[in-house]
Design a protein around this motif. Structure first.
Motif, PDB file in Angstrom:
ATOM      1  N   GLU A 199     -13.327  50.961   0.731  1.00  0.00           N
ATOM      2  CA  GLU A 199     -13.700  49.973  -0.277  1.00  0.00           C
ATOM      3  C   GLU A 199     -15.019  50.307  -0.966  1.00  0.00           C
ATOM      4  OE1 GLU A 199     -12.633  46.585  -2.455  1.00  0.00           O
ATOM      5  OE2 GLU A 199     -11.486  47.771  -1.018  1.00  0.00           O
ATOM      6  N   GLN A 200     -15.991  50.826  -0.200  1.00  0.00           N
ATOM      7  CA  GLN A 200     -17.306  51.102  -0.794  1.00  0.00           C
ATOM      8  C   GLN A 200     -17.253  52.165  -1.885  1.00  0.00           C
ATOM      9  OE1 GLN A 200     -20.564  51.836   1.887  1.00  0.00           O
ATOM     10  NE2 GLN A 200     -19.873  50.276   3.329  1.00  0.00           N
ATOM     11  N   ASN A 201     -16.230  53.014  -1.862  1.00  0.00           N
ATOM     12  CA  ASN A 201     -16.128  54.047  -2.901  1.00  0.00           C
ATOM     13  C   ASN A 201     -16.043  53.453  -4.303  1.00  0.00           C
ATOM     14  OD1 ASN A 201     -15.660  57.031  -1.770  1.00  0.00           O
ATOM     15  ND2 ASN A 201     -14.851  55.540  -0.304  1.00  0.00           N
ATOM     16  N   LYS A 202     -15.623  52.186  -4.381  1.00  0.00           N
ATOM     17  CA  LYS A 202     -15.525  51.528  -5.688  1.00  0.00           C
ATOM     18  C   LYS A 202     -16.902  51.311  -6.317  1.00  0.00           C
ATOM     19  CE  LYS A 202     -11.161  49.209  -4.584  1.00  0.00           C
ATOM     20  NZ  LYS A 202     -10.473  47.931  -4.289  1.00  0.00           N
ATOM     21  N   PHE A 203     -17.965  51.459  -5.514  1.00  0.00           N
ATOM     22  CA  PHE A 203     -19.328  51.224  -6.014  1.00  0.00           C
ATOM     23  C   PHE A 203     -20.095  52.513  -6.276  1.00  0.00           C
ATOM     24  CE2 PHE A 203     -18.224  47.438  -3.469  1.00  0.00           C
ATOM     25  CZ  PHE A 203     -18.294  46.489  -4.475  1.00  0.00           C
ATOM     26  N   LEU A 204     -19.416  53.666  -6.216  1.00  0.00           N
ATOM     27  CA  LEU A 204     -20.120  54.931  -6.449  1.00  0.00           C
ATOM     28  C   LEU A 204     -20.413  55.166  -7.926  1.00  0.00           C
ATOM     29  CD1 LEU A 204     -18.260  57.318  -3.970  1.00  0.00           C
ATOM     30  CD2 LEU A 204     -20.715  56.831  -3.964  1.00  0.00           C
ATOM     31  N   PHE A 205     -19.489  54.771  -8.800  1.00  0.00           N
ATOM     32  CA  PHE A 205     -19.599  55.120 -10.215  1.00  0.00           C
ATOM     33  C   PHE A 205     -19.741  53.866 -11.088  1.00  0.00           C
ATOM     34  CE2 PHE A 205     -17.168  58.536  -8.177  1.00  0.00           C
ATOM     35  CZ  PHE A 205     -17.968  59.621  -8.489  1.00  0.00           C
ATOM     36  N   SER A 206     -20.610  53.988 -12.094  1.00  0.00           N
ATOM     37  CA  SER A 206     -20.810  52.909 -13.084  1.00  0.00           C
ATOM     38  C   SER A 206     -21.186  51.582 -12.433  1.00  0.00           C
ATOM     39  CB  SER A 206     -19.548  52.723 -13.944  1.00  0.00           C
ATOM     40  OG  SER A 206     -19.343  53.847 -14.760  1.00  0.00           O
ATOM     41  N   THR A 207     -21.909  51.654 -11.339  1.00  0.00           N
ATOM     42  CA  THR A 207     -22.312  50.429 -10.639  1.00  0.00           C
ATOM     43  C   THR A 207     -23.825  50.261 -10.728  1.00  0.00           C
ATOM     44  OG1 THR A 207     -20.432  50.551  -9.145  1.00  0.00           O
ATOM     45  CG2 THR A 207     -22.306  49.236  -8.420  1.00  0.00           C
ATOM     46  N   THR A 208     -24.255  49.082 -11.135  1.00  0.00           N
ATOM     47  CA  THR A 208     -25.675  48.810 -11.322  1.00  0.00           C
ATOM     48  C   THR A 208     -26.002  47.416 -10.807  1.00  0.00           C
ATOM     49  OG1 THR A 208     -25.571  50.130 -13.357  1.00  0.00           O
ATOM     50  CG2 THR A 208     -27.555  48.823 -13.010  1.00  0.00           C
ATOM     51  N   ARG A 209     -27.057  47.337 -10.054  1.00  0.00           N
ATOM     52  CA  ARG A 209     -27.558  46.037  -9.586  1.00  0.00           C
ATOM     53  C   ARG A 209     -28.329  45.385 -10.735  1.00  0.00           C
ATOM     54  NH1 ARG A 209     -30.226  45.060  -3.784  1.00  0.00           N
ATOM     55  NH2 ARG A 209     -31.378  43.149  -4.151  1.00  0.00           N
ATOM     56  N   ILE A 210     -28.065  44.116 -10.979  1.00  0.00           N
ATOM     57  CA  ILE A 210     -28.702  43.391 -12.085  1.00  0.00           C
ATOM     58  C   ILE A 210     -29.643  42.348 -11.483  1.00  0.00           C
ATOM     59  CG2 ILE A 210     -28.338  42.032 -14.167  1.00  0.00           C
ATOM     60  CD1 ILE A 210     -27.054  44.832 -14.285  1.00  0.00           C
ATOM     61  N   PRO A 211     -30.930  42.364 -11.855  1.00  0.00           N
ATOM     62  CA  PRO A 211     -31.873  41.424 -11.243  1.00  0.00           C
ATOM     63  C   PRO A 211     -31.599  39.987 -11.654  1.00  0.00           C
ATOM     64  CG  PRO A 211     -32.916  42.531 -13.088  1.00  0.00           C
ATOM     65  CD  PRO A 211     -31.574  43.188 -12.906  1.00  0.00           C
ATOM     66  N   GLY A 212     -31.805  39.062 -10.721  1.00  0.00           N
ATOM     67  CA  GLY A 212     -31.635  37.638 -11.002  1.00  0.00           C
ATOM     68  C   GLY A 212     -32.835  36.849 -10.512  1.00  0.00           C
ATOM     69  N   ALA A 213     -32.970  35.633 -10.984  1.00  0.00           N
ATOM     70  CA  ALA A 213     -34.117  34.802 -10.605  1.00  0.00           C
ATOM     71  C   ALA A 213     -34.096  34.470  -9.113  1.00  0.00           C
ATOM     72  CB  ALA A 213     -34.127  33.523 -11.433  1.00  0.00           C
ATOM     73  N   GLU A 214     -32.907  34.125  -8.585  1.00  0.00           N
ATOM     74  CA  GLU A 214     -32.807  33.757  -7.169  1.00  0.00           C
ATOM     75  C   GLU A 214     -31.902  34.694  -6.385  1.00  0.00           C
ATOM     76  OE1 GLU A 214     -31.710  29.660  -6.804  1.00  0.00           O
ATOM     77  OE2 GLU A 214     -33.359  28.983  -8.077  1.00  0.00           O
ATOM     78  N   LEU A 215     -30.919  35.279  -7.066  1.00  0.00           N
ATOM     79  CA  LEU A 215     -29.962  36.180  -6.414  1.00  0.00           C
ATOM     80  C   LEU A 215     -29.544  37.216  -7.438  1.00  0.00           C
ATOM     81  CD1 LEU A 215     -28.275  36.327  -3.659  1.00  0.00           C
ATOM     82  CD2 LEU A 215     -26.421  35.294  -4.969  1.00  0.00           C
ATOM     83  N   ASP A 216     -29.576  38.493  -7.054  1.00  0.00           N
ATOM     84  CA  ASP A 216     -29.125  39.530  -7.967  1.00  0.00           C
ATOM     85  C   ASP A 216     -27.601  39.514  -8.059  1.00  0.00           C
ATOM     86  OD1 ASP A 216     -31.766  40.215  -8.127  1.00  0.00           O
ATOM     87  OD2 ASP A 216     -31.566  42.198  -7.231  1.00  0.00           O
ATOM     88  N   THR A 217     -27.069  40.185  -9.064  1.00  0.00           N
ATOM     89  CA  THR A 217     -25.629  40.379  -9.198  1.00  0.00           C
ATOM     90  C   THR A 217     -25.368  41.879  -9.313  1.00  0.00           C
ATOM     91  OG1 THR A 217     -25.826  40.064 -11.578  1.00  0.00           O
ATOM     92  CG2 THR A 217     -25.163  38.145 -10.271  1.00  0.00           C
ATOM     93  N   VAL A 218     -24.102  42.243  -9.357  1.00  0.00           N
ATOM     94  CA  VAL A 218     -23.728  43.654  -9.486  1.00  0.00           C
ATOM     95  C   VAL A 218     -22.773  43.803 -10.656  1.00  0.00           C
ATOM     96  CG1 VAL A 218     -22.628  45.633  -8.372  1.00  0.00           C
ATOM     97  CG2 VAL A 218     -24.002  44.055  -7.007  1.00  0.00           C
TER      98      VAL A 218
END
Length: 599
Positions: free
Chosen positions: A151-170
């Protein structure tokens, strides 16, 4: 999976058949928690912890209500694991900077390739891996004949963490917002503070040839230093502050939304450095916390290639663990680049499309970026690091002594730490649990009663060789038993931590609003206040693995234990650097001494 079920050769073909992560009962977890924290506590601390635990777990008490909610969640439709919500909160919920504090790195094996050639080879290998991932022809990883989650392989490409005020998103493919594999054709190349888009796949989706990739990189490397400060510096800020800066970028000019979109959807980042590291330690340090104007620390994968072709990768941790990245790196480095490029279907298409990624800045944002850069440079400078290398000792030597290699080195860490700092302190070890559906890692605590007895025996001048050897073997066997418990889902820390998080998220709804003494008890605080934070990455393609320390007294110990050698990268706050260097010296001595003891 049942033994009778046929294993699918499709990358994600076994996911729904994998066993679920076991959810322990509350009573099992409470019993294990006391076992795990007790060796670190005084009698008074233990009594206070037991009282807090009894209140938490009493019939009708808060622990029962929180655990019942977790059981209901685990049984709900569409939930893969009782940890499905835990992982986002654990990683995306942290509010400090992720650069150096959470991201990790691998330093790759040496190569005789120059910078542009090595970088092109890494791109070609990554594109071949992505093609097989997209087509699901990448075979699932097997462990003792059973498939692991991919499952984690889905996060190898074109994946970026986006900063949030209380919780980040992906922001990632394989999601409702972006179904299926990434359709992006570009990467973002960093060089001298410039951000440059380079299309590594042509209009038909076929990779450029190695020669074309190299020519594109050489064109980029003619760039002068960027005229404006790099927005990459902002990715080193504490998360809520970075979220504010990102909003300021978006509000200032619509072109900034386009620039962010280019970076966030890029397959990965490639960071080209215009200098050669002074030595191996310098290369490791720059992989962990290099020039932040030449990084985008929110990107899941950033290859870094230095002027002499030395290379490695910096990884954002929220969706990726070391084992997944190691498997990726082994594929990228495991065959000649020409072979991987051919297999990927690369075709001659001329020079890749290249375009600067430009942010529009005002004075306030320029100042924001410059302050972030200065703050992170100071933070990096306040981190002390060291490498410890054993060229004549590895897993094979330990196995010949009839002991688990990991247990051996973990006991060496305990002995070295006691001799360096005079205490036996909380020690974390990451244990992979990818045999389960959506499995990631379990948190193991290394200090057992047997560890205490082993260290005492080694420090007791009256103890004879036989007594020391027996204590060593008993501690190593206890370590192996606990590691197996963790692999089987029999571990207390993440279970209790998720109950704590459930109260934070849903306490009012569940009628659990009172402060819970358990999470302020000596046992909970002391067991999790790391003196050593350890993790291993066994691969012949990796020279060193590393991450930052987790507290003011902590030494981060990232180690590569191979059949014939053993390398460790150590990190700690500079204020306690002396103790880390003493630990390194004591570790060299301990490995030699313990080898002799078993021999």
């Amino acid at each position: 999976m049942n033994a009778s079920e046929e294993i699918s050769t499709r990358t994600f073909g076994n996911e729904e058949h994998l066993p679920r992560v076991p959810l322990p009962t509350l009573d099992e977890t409470c019993e294990r928690f006391m076992e795990w924290c007790a060796p670190l506590l005084t009698g008074d601390e233990r009594a206070r912890t037991e009282a807090a635990l009894a209140e938490f777990a009493r019939p009708g008490g808060p622990g029962r209500a929180l655990h019942a909610a977790l059981e209901r969640y685990d049984a709900a439709e569409g939930v893969h694991s009782w940890l499905d919500t835990f992982w986002p909160y654990r990683y995306l919920g942290r509010r400090d900077r992720i650069a150096l504090n959470a991201n990790f790195f691998f330093l790759f094996r040496e190569s005789d390739q120059g910078q542009a050639e090595r970088a092109a080879a890494l791109i070609a290998g990554a594109l071949d891996y992505k093609r097989r991932l997209d087509e699901e022809t990448l075979p699932p990883v097997l462990q003792r004949g059973r498939p692991l989650t991919m499952e984690q392989n889905k996060f190898l490409f074109s994946t970026t963490r986006i900063p949030g005020a209380e919780l980040d998103t992906v922001r990632a493919p394989y999601t409702d917002a972006w179904p299926g594999p990434s359709d992006a054709r570009h990467i973002v190349v960093f060089f001298r503070g410039n951000l440059i888009r380079m299309d590594v796949l042509g209009p038909e989706g076929r990779p450029h040839t190695l020669d074309e990739l190299e020519a594109g990189l050489r064109t980029i490397m003619k760039a002068e230093p960027a005229p404006e400060p790099s927005a990459g510096h902002l990715t080193t800020k504490a998360r809520a502050e970075w979220a504010d800066s990102r909003q300021a970028l978006l509000a200032l000019d619509p072109r900034n939304a386009e620039a962010l979109d280019t970076v966030e959807t890029a397959l990965f980042c490639l960071c080209l450095e215009n200098f050669t590291p002074r030595n191996t330690l310098d290369a490791c340090d720059h992989l962990l916390h290099g020039d932040s104007g030449n990084r985008w620390f929110d990107k899941s994968v950033s290859f870094v290639v230095f002027a002499d072709g030395t290379a490695g990768v910096n990884v954002e941790h929220c969706g990726l663990d070391g084992t997944t990245v190691l498997a990726f790196v082994d594929e990228v480095l495991g065959a000649p680049a020409e072979q991987l490029s051919r297999r990927s279907g690369a075709a001659s298409q001329g020079l890749p499309f290249i375009e600067p990624v430009e942010f529009v800045l005002d004075d306030a944002l320029r100042q924001d970026i410059e302050e972030a850069a200065a703050s992170f440079a100071a933070y990096g400078a306040a981190t002390a690091t060291a490498t410890v290398s054993f060229d004549d000792f590895g897993a094979d030597a330990v196995k010949a002594l009839n002991m688990s290699p990991d247990a051996f080195v973990q006991m060496a860490y305990q002995l070295a730490h006691r001799r360096a700092k005079g205490v036996t302190g909380a020690t974390y070890e990451s244990i992979a649990t990818r045999q389960y559906r959506h499995g990631r890692t379990e948190a193991m605590r290394v200090v057992t009663p047997e560890v205490l007895r082993f260290v005492e025996a080694m420090e007791d001048p009256e103890a004879g060789t036989e007594a020391r050897r027996a204590a060593f073997r008993a501690a190593a066997e206890a370590h192996v038993r606990r590691a197996k418990d963790c692999q089987a889902g029999r571990a207390p820390e993440q279970h209790l931590w998720e109950l704590q998080l459930i109260q934070k998220r849903r306490g009012a709804e569940l009628g659990v609003t009172e402060p819970l003494a358990l999470f302020d008890s000596p046992g909970w605080r002391i067991m999790r206040d790391d003196y050593l934070s350890t993790s291993s990455a066994p691969s012949a393609n990796i020279r060193y693995f590393g991450f930052g320390s987790t507290s003011d007294q902590c030494i981060g110990v990232a180690y590569v234990l191979l059949p014939d050698r053993f390398n460790a990268y150590l990190s700690t706050p500079r204020g306690v650097a002396g103790a880390m260097h003493v630990f390194a010296d004591r570790l060299r001595e301990a490995v030699h001494e313990l080898r002799g003891l078993l021999a």
